[in-house]
Scaffold this motif. Structure first.
Motif, PDB file in Angstrom:
ATOM      1  N   LEU A   1      -6.417  -0.152   0.105  1.00  0.00           N
ATOM      2  CA  LEU A   1      -5.950  -1.441  -0.405  1.00  0.00           C
ATOM      3  C   LEU A   1      -6.538  -1.732  -1.782  1.00  0.00           C
ATOM      4  CD1 LEU A   1      -4.454  -4.107   0.159  1.00  0.00           C
ATOM      5  CD2 LEU A   1      -6.433  -4.857   1.501  1.00  0.00           C
TER       6      LEU A   1
ATOM      7  N   THR B   1      -3.426 -13.949  -2.809  1.00  0.00           N
ATOM      8  CA  THR B   1      -3.878 -15.320  -3.076  1.00  0.00           C
ATOM      9  C   THR B   1      -3.739 -15.637  -4.564  1.00  0.00           C
ATOM     10  OG1 THR B   1      -6.192 -14.736  -3.515  1.00  0.00           O
ATOM     11  CG2 THR B   1      -5.606 -15.208  -1.220  1.00  0.00           C
TER      12      THR B   1
ATOM     13  N   HIS C   1      -5.301 -14.607  11.148  1.00  0.00           N
ATOM     14  CA  HIS C   1      -4.431 -14.265  10.017  1.00  0.00           C
ATOM     15  C   HIS C   1      -3.644 -15.504   9.578  1.00  0.00           C
ATOM     16  CE1 HIS C   1      -1.263 -12.397   7.658  1.00  0.00           C
ATOM     17  NE2 HIS C   1      -2.018 -11.321   7.603  1.00  0.00           N
TER      18      HIS C   1
ATOM     19  N   GLN D   1      -6.662 -14.391  -6.572  1.00  0.00           N
ATOM     20  CA  GLN D   1      -6.570 -12.971  -6.899  1.00  0.00           C
ATOM     21  C   GLN D   1      -5.600 -12.755  -8.063  1.00  0.00           C
ATOM     22  OE1 GLN D   1      -4.905 -10.977  -3.575  1.00  0.00           O
ATOM     23  NE2 GLN D   1      -5.844  -8.996  -4.045  1.00  0.00           N
TER      24      GLN D   1
ATOM     25  N   VAL E   1      -2.540   0.631   8.876  1.00  0.00           N
ATOM     26  CA  VAL E   1      -3.013   0.785   7.501  1.00  0.00           C
ATOM     27  C   VAL E   1      -4.454   0.348   7.272  1.00  0.00           C
ATOM     28  CG1 VAL E   1      -0.678   0.427   6.610  1.00  0.00           C
ATOM     29  CG2 VAL E   1      -2.258  -1.517   6.744  1.00  0.00           C
TER      30      VAL E   1
ATOM     31  N   TRP F   1      -8.259  -8.053   7.315  1.00  0.00           N
ATOM     32  CA  TRP F   1      -8.227  -6.822   6.515  1.00  0.00           C
ATOM     33  C   TRP F   1      -7.662  -7.024   5.115  1.00  0.00           C
ATOM     34  CZ3 TRP F   1      -3.944  -4.463   4.372  1.00  0.00           C
ATOM     35  CH2 TRP F   1      -2.726  -5.023   4.731  1.00  0.00           C
ATOM     36  N   TRP F   2      -6.752  -7.949   4.942  1.00  0.00           N
ATOM     37  CA  TRP F   2      -6.042  -8.184   3.687  1.00  0.00           C
ATOM     38  C   TRP F   2      -6.850  -9.008   2.682  1.00  0.00           C
ATOM     39  CZ3 TRP F   2      -5.936 -13.129   2.228  1.00  0.00           C
ATOM     40  CH2 TRP F   2      -6.326 -14.042   3.224  1.00  0.00           C
TER      41      TRP F   2
ATOM     42  N   HIS G   1       2.443 -14.134   0.714  1.00  0.00           N
ATOM     43  CA  HIS G   1       1.715 -14.419   1.954  1.00  0.00           C
ATOM     44  C   HIS G   1       1.051 -13.138   2.467  1.00  0.00           C
ATOM     45  CE1 HIS G   1       0.859 -15.609   6.051  1.00  0.00           C
ATOM     46  NE2 HIS G   1       1.044 -16.857   5.673  1.00  0.00           N
ATOM     47  N   PRO G   2      -0.185 -13.273   2.993  1.00  0.00           N
ATOM     48  CA  PRO G   2      -0.896 -12.079   3.486  1.00  0.00           C
ATOM     49  C   PRO G   2      -0.144 -11.280   4.550  1.00  0.00           C
ATOM     50  CG  PRO G   2      -2.428 -13.895   3.228  1.00  0.00           C
ATOM     51  CD  PRO G   2      -1.048 -14.465   2.974  1.00  0.00           C
ATOM     52  N   MET G   3       0.854 -11.859   5.176  1.00  0.00           N
ATOM     53  CA  MET G   3       1.591 -11.054   6.173  1.00  0.00           C
ATOM     54  C   MET G   3       2.432  -9.975   5.497  1.00  0.00           C
ATOM     55  SD  MET G   3       4.425 -13.712   7.679  1.00  0.00           S
ATOM     56  CE  MET G   3       5.624 -14.503   6.601  1.00  0.00           C
TER      57      MET G   3
ATOM     58  N   ARG H   1      -4.561  -2.277  -5.355  1.00  0.00           N
ATOM     59  CA  ARG H   1      -4.750  -3.441  -6.222  1.00  0.00           C
ATOM     60  C   ARG H   1      -5.110  -3.009  -7.645  1.00  0.00           C
ATOM     61  NH1 ARG H   1      -7.573  -6.972  -1.288  1.00  0.00           N
ATOM     62  NH2 ARG H   1      -5.599  -7.899  -0.615  1.00  0.00           N
TER      63      ARG H   1
ATOM     64  N   MET I   1      -0.758 -16.018   8.908  1.00  0.00           N
ATOM     65  CA  MET I   1       0.578 -16.219   9.482  1.00  0.00           C
ATOM     66  C   MET I   1       0.517 -17.075  10.748  1.00  0.00           C
ATOM     67  SD  MET I   1       1.624 -12.439  10.878  1.00  0.00           S
ATOM     68  CE  MET I   1       0.628 -11.569  12.106  1.00  0.00           C
TER      69      MET I   1
ATOM     70  N   SER J   1      -1.240   5.769   2.732  1.00  0.00           N
ATOM     71  CA  SER J   1      -2.558   5.396   2.217  1.00  0.00           C
ATOM     72  C   SER J   1      -3.132   4.227   3.018  1.00  0.00           C
ATOM     73  CB  SER J   1      -2.436   4.989   0.750  1.00  0.00           C
ATOM     74  OG  SER J   1      -3.605   4.319   0.309  1.00  0.00           O
ATOM     75  N   LYS J   2      -4.462   4.113   3.013  1.00  0.00           N
ATOM     76  CA  LYS J   2      -5.126   2.933   3.573  1.00  0.00           C
ATOM     77  C   LYS J   2      -6.001   2.286   2.506  1.00  0.00           C
ATOM     78  CE  LYS J   2      -5.001   4.979   8.162  1.00  0.00           C
ATOM     79  NZ  LYS J   2      -5.390   4.761   9.555  1.00  0.00           N
TER      80      LYS J   2
ATOM     81  N   TRP K   1      -3.135  -2.868  11.901  1.00  0.00           N
ATOM     82  CA  TRP K   1      -1.988  -3.623  11.351  1.00  0.00           C
ATOM     83  C   TRP K   1      -0.919  -2.629  10.932  1.00  0.00           C
ATOM     84  CZ3 TRP K   1      -0.833  -8.796  10.057  1.00  0.00           C
ATOM     85  CH2 TRP K   1       0.222  -8.987   9.167  1.00  0.00           C
TER      86      TRP K   1
ATOM     87  N   THR L   1       3.509  -2.442   9.948  1.00  0.00           N
ATOM     88  CA  THR L   1       4.793  -3.134   9.813  1.00  0.00           C
ATOM     89  C   THR L   1       5.914  -2.165  10.172  1.00  0.00           C
ATOM     90  OG1 THR L   1       4.943  -2.576   7.475  1.00  0.00           O
ATOM     91  CG2 THR L   1       4.000  -4.724   8.044  1.00  0.00           C
TER      92      THR L   1
ATOM     93  N   ILE M   1       0.862  -1.183   0.000  1.00  0.00           N
ATOM     94  CA  ILE M   1       0.000   0.000   0.000  1.00  0.00           C
ATOM     95  C   ILE M   1       0.901   1.236   0.000  1.00  0.00           C
ATOM     96  CG2 ILE M   1      -1.794   1.220   1.289  1.00  0.00           C
ATOM     97  CD1 ILE M   1      -2.476  -1.462   2.618  1.00  0.00           C
TER      98      ILE M   1
ATOM     99  N   ALA N   1       1.038  -8.143   2.964  1.00  0.00           N
ATOM    100  CA  ALA N   1       0.062  -7.395   2.156  1.00  0.00           C
ATOM    101  C   ALA N   1       0.216  -5.888   2.272  1.00  0.00           C
ATOM    102  CB  ALA N   1      -1.366  -7.798   2.544  1.00  0.00           C
ATOM    103  N   SER N   2       0.637  -5.397   3.419  1.00  0.00           N
ATOM    104  CA  SER N   2       0.690  -3.935   3.560  1.00  0.00           C
ATOM    105  C   SER N   2       1.937  -3.329   2.959  1.00  0.00           C
ATOM    106  CB  SER N   2       0.568  -3.524   5.033  1.00  0.00           C
ATOM    107  OG  SER N   2       1.664  -3.987   5.785  1.00  0.00           O
ATOM    108  N   ASP N   3       3.063  -4.041   3.026  1.00  0.00           N
ATOM    109  CA  ASP N   3       4.314  -3.363   2.661  1.00  0.00           C
ATOM    110  C   ASP N   3       5.065  -3.985   1.503  1.00  0.00           C
ATOM    111  OD1 ASP N   3       5.201  -5.608   3.952  1.00  0.00           O
ATOM    112  OD2 ASP N   3       6.265  -4.556   5.548  1.00  0.00           O
TER     113      ASP N   3
END
Lengths: 295, 295
Positions: free
Chosen positions: A120, A163, B151, A166, B234, B189-190, A151-153, A124, B153, A117-118, B215, B217, A113, A155-157
């Motif tokens: 998501l 998936t 999540h 997706q 985020v 959220w992801w 991996h979704p962990m 995408r 993870m 910003s928030k 969430w 990072t 992201i 997703a933010s950075d």
């Protein structure tokens, strides 16, 4: 032990080896394929990297990586697009320089992201837009853009694509020779829809790369460095490998390990351990087409 | 500031406060609801905990937690089932002791892959079986078992249920008053299918709890402790809160923060920061039914 002919060493596994050494230790171990990283190729220069690769006799299985598309329109986004076009060109030249059976595959990591910003969904959408912009370049160069769900962990950075479903949805407007997907066990093993989506990816001809490494907890303090040799964690490589094979993927299989302990191991030793883990956990399931172990 | 009447403090946010203190600081802050943890209830004894809760005048929003079902049949599984039956009984008694509007909700965390196993599908099947076994007890006690997808993870060592869709699929054989789901922003959220599945959860009447935290990072070195005050990360609480509201959820909203820095803060200060974050990021979106911000 002669390693299975489909094993490819992703260069990240021996991160500290410069290109010449990476090619040498890979070939010396009897492995016949390698996936390269751009920083290493650029350190050597593209023509020199292509020459060294050709001299090694190895196949080229992928270039890591393009992407990082989640940048709002403006100078930074234009620079990202130009950089991706260079990556496409590098992929084409390296695939041409590699031995027969090389794959013109550019691994694409979406990006996170944007800072501050928030949004998501908006991030995408930027990935979708970028694919639309780069598809013609990839097609002209004969390169497949291989979208890698992370991996979704992350997703933010790092990657707003989390998936396989997706990634396949994003790929769907494009020819499968132009936009494919990466199936990386570390990123997708947990997904309740994994087997369904691997089958779909196969039916659509979109599996551009299969990467294997294991998941184990506790995660490393830096979660980027938490990837393990196949067999050292909880991933059921039998089931996933059978599914990828049943889906028709017959290309090289990369082992890509980000792990400080492995990086601190001499390259030849890390490769020997990689071969062991691959043979016992992955190669074993490549032999025959019977026994699809999809649960 | 008078906190929004739907805010509930999940006791994990003030982990080091014993039950009596947790109830006091929550009520002193003008908050009207609390979610409790079993260890704290058991430390006080259930009758005493129920008495303290009744005296506090607070609503009871949930008990954390039951579950950890992924144990092969045998003595350990029987012990897990008995423990879940006790948790159901505790939930019923606490809900009866709480102020009007209390919810007889038991949060269920599925459990990870059994030690030494790689059978993720098998572990998921154990969760389905356990729900089948406990549903009658829950129904008799008037308690809703609220399945919480965690999540991905945490998929290997804590919860093999990773998405809202998966939780809803598991819940589907049961009455919605007996098996529901938790929507916890940190865990979901992801998810590319989040808004679709929140709407589905609402249509099926299965949203038993809405939990909010943020969430951010880099993740904490112990990824369990990586939860932040709403607004510090985020997550788009506007979009998710509108979706949960549009789906018909009108119950208490818990803030549950596992975070060593927050635990090291005096309870009253942590609660004051929780109220601030909740008001600015969540309560703001609870006001009217217009403006469903589903992207």
């Amino acid at each position: 032990m002669t390693p299975n002919e489909r094993l490819s060493i992703n260069q990240a596994t021996i991160k500290y080896a410069p290109l010449r050494e990476a090619l040498r230790v890979t070939a010396d171990a009897g492995i016949t394929s390698i996936g390269l990283w751009r920083d290493s190729v650029e350190a050597a220069s593209l023509p020199e990297a292509a020459r060294l690769l050709a001299d090694s006799g190895l196949r080229f299985s992928s270039l890591c990586r393009g992407g990082f598309f989640t940048v709002p329109e403006g100078r930074a986004r234009r620079a990202a697009m130009d950089d991706n076009r260079r990556a496409i060109e590098e992929t084409a030249q390296l695939a041409a320089a590699g031995a027969a059976g090389s794959a013109a595959v550019l691994v694409m990591v979406a990006g996170g992201i944007p800072q501050g910003s928030k949004d998501l969904a908006g991030a995408r959408a930027m990935v979708q837009d970028a694919l639309g912009e780069l598809a013609a370049d990839a097609q002209a160069a004969g390169v497949t853009l291989a979208l890698e769900p992370l991996h979704p962990m992350y997703a933010s950075d790092r990657a707003v694509i989390s998936t396989l479903k997706q990634a396949l949805d994003l790929a769907s407007p494009f020819s499968s020779s132009v936009v494919g997907v990466v199936v990386d066990t570390f990123h997708v093993w947990w997904d309740p829809e994994l087997f369904e989506q691997v089958a779909r990816a196969g039916a659509e001809g979109r599996i551009a790369s299969y990467q294997v490494c294991d998941w184990k907890t506790p995660l490393a303090a830096d979660v980027l460095l938490s990837r393990h040799y196949p067999g050292d964690g909880v991933i059921d490589f039998a089931a996933i490998t059978h599914a990828v094979k049943a889906a028709g993927y017959a290309g090289d299989i990369e082992v890509e390990l980000f792990n400080q302990d492995i990086w601190d191991t001499p390259s030849a030793d890390a490769i020997a351990r990689t071969i062991e883990g691959f043979e016992a956990n992955v190669a074993l399931h490549l032999g025959s087409l019977s026994g699809d172990a999809r649960p």
